[in-house]
Every structure is written in C-alpha cells, then in structure tokens.
Scaffold this motif. Sequence first.
Motif, short mmCIF file in Angstrom:
data_model
loop_
_atom_site.label_atom_id
_atom_site.label_comp_id
_atom_site.label_asym_id
_atom_site.label_seq_id
_atom_site.Cartn_x
_atom_site.Cartn_y
_atom_site.Cartn_z
N LEU A 1 26.82 9.32 -3.40
CA LEU A 1 25.67 10.14 -3.07
C LEU A 1 24.67 10.17 -4.21
O LEU A 1 23.45 10.03 -4.01
N VAL A 2 25.19 10.34 -5.43
CA VAL A 2 24.31 10.38 -6.61
C VAL A 2 23.62 9.04 -6.81
O VAL A 2 22.40 8.97 -7.09
N VAL A 3 24.38 7.94 -6.65
CA VAL A 3 23.79 6.61 -6.81
C VAL A 3 22.73 6.35 -5.74
O VAL A 3 21.65 5.80 -6.03
N SER A 4 22.99 6.75 -4.51
CA SER A 4 22.02 6.56 -3.42
C SER A 4 20.74 7.33 -3.69
O SER A 4 19.63 6.81 -3.54
N ILE A 5 20.88 8.60 -4.08
CA ILE A 5 19.69 9.40 -4.39
C ILE A 5 18.93 8.82 -5.57
O ILE A 5 17.69 8.75 -5.57
N GLY A 6 19.68 8.33 -6.57
CA GLY A 6 19.03 7.72 -7.73
C GLY A 6 18.26 6.47 -7.34
O GLY A 6 17.14 6.24 -7.84
N GLN A 7 18.83 5.65 -6.47
CA GLN A 7 18.14 4.44 -6.03
C GLN A 7 16.88 4.78 -5.24
O GLN A 7 15.85 4.11 -5.38
N VAL A 8 16.95 5.81 -4.41
CA VAL A 8 15.76 6.21 -3.64
C VAL A 8 14.65 6.63 -4.57
O VAL A 8 13.49 6.19 -4.43
N PHE A 9 14.95 7.48 -5.58
CA PHE A 9 13.92 7.93 -6.51
C PHE A 9 13.42 6.78 -7.37
O PHE A 9 12.23 6.70 -7.70
N LEU A 10 14.32 5.84 -7.73
CA LEU A 10 13.91 4.69 -8.53
C LEU A 10 12.95 3.79 -7.76
O LEU A 10 11.90 3.37 -8.29
N LEU A 11 13.31 3.49 -6.50
CA LEU A 11 12.41 2.67 -5.69
C LEU A 11 11.09 3.37 -5.41
O LEU A 11 10.03 2.75 -5.40
N LYS A 12 11.15 4.67 -5.18
CA LYS A 12 9.94 5.43 -4.93
C LYS A 12 9.01 5.39 -6.13
O LYS A 12 7.79 5.18 -6.00
N SER A 13 9.57 5.58 -7.32
CA SER A 13 8.73 5.54 -8.53
C SER A 13 8.21 4.13 -8.78
O SER A 13 7.08 3.94 -9.24
N PHE A 14 9.01 3.09 -8.43
CA PHE A 14 8.57 1.71 -8.62
C PHE A 14 7.36 1.37 -7.74
O PHE A 14 6.35 0.83 -8.21
N PHE A 15 7.44 1.71 -6.45
CA PHE A 15 6.32 1.43 -5.54
C PHE A 15 5.11 2.31 -5.86
O PHE A 15 3.98 1.91 -5.68
N SER A 16 5.37 3.51 -6.36
CA SER A 16 4.25 4.38 -6.73
C SER A 16 3.49 3.81 -7.91
O SER A 16 2.25 3.78 -7.93
N ASP A 17 4.24 3.30 -8.91
CA ASP A 17 3.58 2.68 -10.07
C ASP A 17 2.84 1.41 -9.67
O ASP A 17 1.74 1.13 -10.14
N LYS A 18 3.41 0.62 -8.75
CA LYS A 18 2.79 -0.62 -8.31
C LYS A 18 1.49 -0.34 -7.55
O LYS A 18 0.48 -1.02 -7.72
N ARG A 19 1.50 0.75 -6.71
CA ARG A 19 0.32 1.11 -5.95
C ARG A 19 -0.79 1.58 -6.90
O ARG A 19 -1.96 1.24 -6.73
N THR A 20 -0.39 2.27 -7.90
CA THR A 20 -1.40 2.77 -8.88
C THR A 20 -2.01 1.61 -9.64
O THR A 20 -3.25 1.55 -9.86
N THR A 21 -1.19 0.63 -10.02
CA THR A 21 -1.69 -0.53 -10.73
C THR A 21 -2.63 -1.36 -9.86
O THR A 21 -3.70 -1.80 -10.30
N THR A 22 -2.30 -1.51 -8.58
CA THR A 22 -3.13 -2.26 -7.67
C THR A 22 -4.47 -1.58 -7.45
O THR A 22 -5.53 -2.22 -7.38
N THR A 23 -4.47 -0.29 -7.39
CA THR A 23 -5.72 0.47 -7.20
C THR A 23 -6.63 0.30 -8.39
O THR A 23 -7.84 0.12 -8.26
N ARG A 24 -6.07 0.33 -9.58
CA ARG A 24 -6.89 0.16 -10.78
C ARG A 24 -7.48 -1.25 -10.86
O ARG A 24 -8.64 -1.43 -11.23
N VAL A 25 -6.68 -2.25 -10.52
CA VAL A 25 -7.19 -3.61 -10.57
C VAL A 25 -8.28 -3.80 -9.53
O VAL A 25 -9.32 -4.44 -9.77
N GLY A 26 -8.15 -3.25 -8.34
CA GLY A 26 -9.13 -3.41 -7.28
C GLY A 26 -10.44 -2.70 -7.59
O GLY A 26 -11.54 -3.17 -7.24
N SER A 27 -10.33 -1.60 -8.31
CA SER A 27 -11.55 -0.90 -8.66
C SER A 27 -12.29 -1.58 -9.78
O SER A 27 -13.51 -1.45 -9.88
#
Length: 220
Positions: free
Chosen positions: A194-220
């Motif tokens: 359960l702990v590993v699953s929750i950790g993976q969800v938060f890790l993937l969420k933070s990864f895609f969030s950082d990638k979306r932020t980087t893409t927005t900055r490059v596009g602007s």
Amino acid sequence: MPLRGSWAAGPWRWLAPLLLVALAKSAARASEITFELPDNAKQCFYEEIAQGTKCTLEFQVITGGHYDVDCRLEDPDGIVLYKEMKKQYDSFTFTASRNGTYKFCFSNEFSTFTHKTVYFDFQVGEDPPLFPSENRVTALTQMESACVSIHEALKSVIDYQTHFRLREAQGRSRAEDLNTRVAYWSIGEAIILLVVSIGQVFLLKSFFSDKRTTTTRVGS
C-alpha cells in the motif's frame, strides 16, 4: 453374600475382575499436573516419600519459547539428586534414601518474556500385585491371567494416550504460532504494498506535473 442364579452366571460375572483392573491403577500414588510457568518465574512442588520407595519424575514442556525449562530435584537434606538446564523433556528414576519431604522445581528464570506450559508426572511407589495372592504356589487361573494381561495392556494404553495428547498439544501450539507469524507477515506485506503504491502515484503525479510546467514555459 454369594451371587446366585442366572445373574451370577451371566455377563455380570465379568464385572468384578474388570473393576479390579480399573482400580489397581489408582493404588500407587501419582501426581500428574499441567501448569503455566511465567517468564522469570520458578515453581516448586513437594512430596512426602518413605525410605526405599521407588519414584519416577517425567516432564515435558508443551508450549512457550524454545520449549525448554530448568529442572531440579532435592532430597530432605537439600542434596541435589537431579539437575538439568534448558531441557525440553526428560525422565528420572530414583529410590528414596530416607524419609522426608522431597522437593522438585521447574525454573523459567532464564527467559525474559516467554512463559511456558509444563507437564509433569511424578509417580511414587510401584503398582501392587493385581491379586493379593499372586505369589502363591498354585498357578493363576485363566480368568486371573486374562485380568493381569488386560491390566498391563491398559497401563500401556494410558501411557500412549498421555504422550499422544502432549504431542498433539505441542503440535497445535506450533501450528498456532506459525499461523500468527504468517498473519503478521501478510499484514506487513499488505502495508508495504500500500505504501509503495501510494508512493508511486505521488511520484508519477509529481513527474507529470513538472513535465507540464516545463512544456508550458518552453511554449511561452
């Protein structure tokens, strides 16, 4: 008053010999006890024994820890007749050298957190002859010989039943202990997953969030 008629000649004529066989076992004194021995504890028992009496002490640890216990037997003068450390089971036979109170103790003082369940059988004296006139010159009758054979067989059956009950209790204790460990291990694995699953969800969420932020900055 003698038995008469068909009642004496019927099946009831076997009742007296069978009762004699059943009661002969209780003639010799015996103490058979199963008791709890807490951690860091010591339990002693006392028995008044006459000189020249043959005695047998048999014990076995049924549950707890490594199934071991300390045992000590002393005569009325405090002389140690038997002493064993951390034994799972044992048997000791001796003949009383004098009259008095004999003491035998079971100790679990070496254990800091596990209590034990201990069984012991302390037999004082031997079984008397099944028939008072067994040492007579004439031979035993066929019925008397059959009663003696039945008596010996019943004693063996009682001993076997006792040992099988002890083995069954010890096996059940081991199975329950193993079942408890497996249950705790399963709960631990479930929590880790359960702990590993929750950790993976938060890790993937933070990864895609950082990638979306980087893409927005490059596009602007």
